[in-house]
Design a protein around this motif. Sequence first.
Motif, PDB file in Angstrom:
ATOM      1  N   UNK A 182      93.324 -23.893  94.886  1.00 17.06           N
ATOM      2  CA  UNK A 182      93.757 -23.613  93.515  1.00 17.06           C
ATOM      3  C   UNK A 182      93.029 -24.522  92.535  1.00 17.06           C
ATOM      4  N   UNK A 183      92.735 -25.742  92.972  1.00 14.14           N
ATOM      5  CA  UNK A 183      91.931 -26.664  92.155  1.00 14.14           C
ATOM      6  C   UNK A 183      90.519 -26.113  91.997  1.00 14.14           C
ATOM      7  N   UNK A 184      89.963 -25.611  93.104  1.00 13.37           N
ATOM      8  CA  UNK A 184      88.628 -25.012  93.042  1.00 13.37           C
ATOM      9  C   UNK A 184      88.600 -23.840  92.072  1.00 13.37           C
ATOM     10  N   UNK A 185      89.657 -23.036  92.078  1.00 10.50           N
ATOM     11  CA  UNK A 185      89.733 -21.883  91.173  1.00 10.50           C
ATOM     12  C   UNK A 185      89.667 -22.331  89.721  1.00 10.50           C
ATOM     13  N   UNK A 186      90.392 -23.410  89.391  1.00 12.27           N
ATOM     14  CA  UNK A 186      90.364 -23.927  88.019  1.00 12.27           C
ATOM     15  C   UNK A 186      89.003 -24.525  87.703  1.00 12.27           C
ATOM     16  N   UNK A 187      88.449 -25.275  88.646  1.00  9.82           N
ATOM     17  CA  UNK A 187      87.147 -25.914  88.429  1.00  9.82           C
ATOM     18  C   UNK A 187      86.046 -24.873  88.226  1.00  9.82           C
ATOM     19  N   UNK A 188      86.193 -23.714  88.861  1.00 13.54           N
ATOM     20  CA  UNK A 188      85.206 -22.636  88.723  1.00 13.54           C
ATOM     21  C   UNK A 188      85.514 -21.715  87.543  1.00 13.54           C
ATOM     22  N   UNK A 189      86.572 -22.060  86.806  1.00 11.09           N
ATOM     23  CA  UNK A 189      86.959 -21.296  85.607  1.00 11.09           C
ATOM     24  C   UNK A 189      87.192 -19.814  85.944  1.00 11.09           C
ATOM     25  N   UNK A 190      88.022 -19.580  86.961  1.00 12.31           N
ATOM     26  CA  UNK A 190      88.309 -18.210  87.381  1.00 12.31           C
ATOM     27  C   UNK A 190      89.346 -17.514  86.495  1.00 12.31           C
ATOM     28  N   UNK A 191      89.856 -18.206  85.488  1.00 10.09           N
ATOM     29  CA  UNK A 191      90.826 -17.645  84.538  1.00 10.09           C
ATOM     30  C   UNK A 191      92.095 -17.190  85.252  1.00 10.09           C
ATOM     31  N   UNK A 192      92.671 -18.123  86.026  1.00 11.46           N
ATOM     32  CA  UNK A 192      93.936 -17.885  86.695  1.00 11.46           C
ATOM     33  C   UNK A 192      94.898 -19.008  86.321  1.00 11.46           C
TER      34      UNK A 192
END
Length: 361
Positions: A111-121
């Motif tokens: 979930x941290x990776x998702x935010x770091x990659x700016x996945x807009x979640x």
Amino acid sequence: MKKSYLKKLFLLFIVAALALTLTACGSDQAQNDSSETENTAAQESLPEEINFGILRVPNDETIAVAEGFFDDYFTERGIEVNTRVFDSGVEANQALASGSIDFATMGNTNAITALARELNVELIWIHEVLGENEALAVKNGSGIETVEDLVGERIAVPFASTAHYILLNVLKEAGIEKDVQLLDMQTAEIVAAWERGDVKAAYTWQPTLAQLLKSGSTLTDSREMAEKGYITANVDVVRKGFSEEYPELVADFISALTKAGDIYRSDPEKAAEIAGKELGLETEVALHQMRGTTWKTREELLSEDFFGTIDQPGNFAKVMKDTSDFLQNQGSIEESPSQEAFNEYVNPEYIKMSLENEENN
């Protein structure tokens, strides 16, 4: 003249009566048309389908699927429910990036990776705080009895996962992080490598862990590491494109998970039987895995220890930031988002909405 006058009055009365009847019919038709338009608009405001990305673990989501709780909240309203099983959060993030799923369960490191990659979640739920269900397993007869004995060994672990994060800290605390070789493997690959004898140690989660422990033992687990401050959890994220358009459906998703969690809290054996049947596990095995984690209620998640409030973010946002900084230092992510970004990312509003909906009904 008088007879003619009465005749005219009678004709006027008939004409007026007809006019009133036609007006009333037109009004009724207009109301019917308006009602049909409103019903159509209400149906058009719902999506045709909802796509869930899930993990094969015995948790509240597995129970909700098995018991048909998502059908109660969505299918009966004409929304098709689709579930896709992912072996790791890495795959789930790829699906989120492509827009092929709306919700995804994953470890908080992904979930941290998702935010770091700016996945807009945004992060909307914690399924379970991890403990004994994730562990560092070593093979029987390997001669490895302590963490320090891992020097020179190859250790299998799914990279960028909660297991990877905990393993790195286990090695760091032992001072041997540069003296071992880590192999990036998915859970099925770990089992195969273990059985071939390619690896003697692995950090992974249930139910894969149970397969390794048939011929191995544990050196440490995520519960012991949590007591040292390294907290990990399986969480759920949702695409903002979905949550911003259908916030009530996100709240309903949480309500369905809550119903499932209540089964476990009131009757753990029954919950284990349901989850075990869904995953092809014996009830005792599923129960052991479930008891290796901690399941929180909505009220507990809204406390300062976890989500907190919009105005006063809880401690979990700080845990996420600390973990993120560690992952950046390890090179797992290029840049660690700010604390403000995590405060906004860990969103308590849908849990709050779920509670309010229950109180109003």
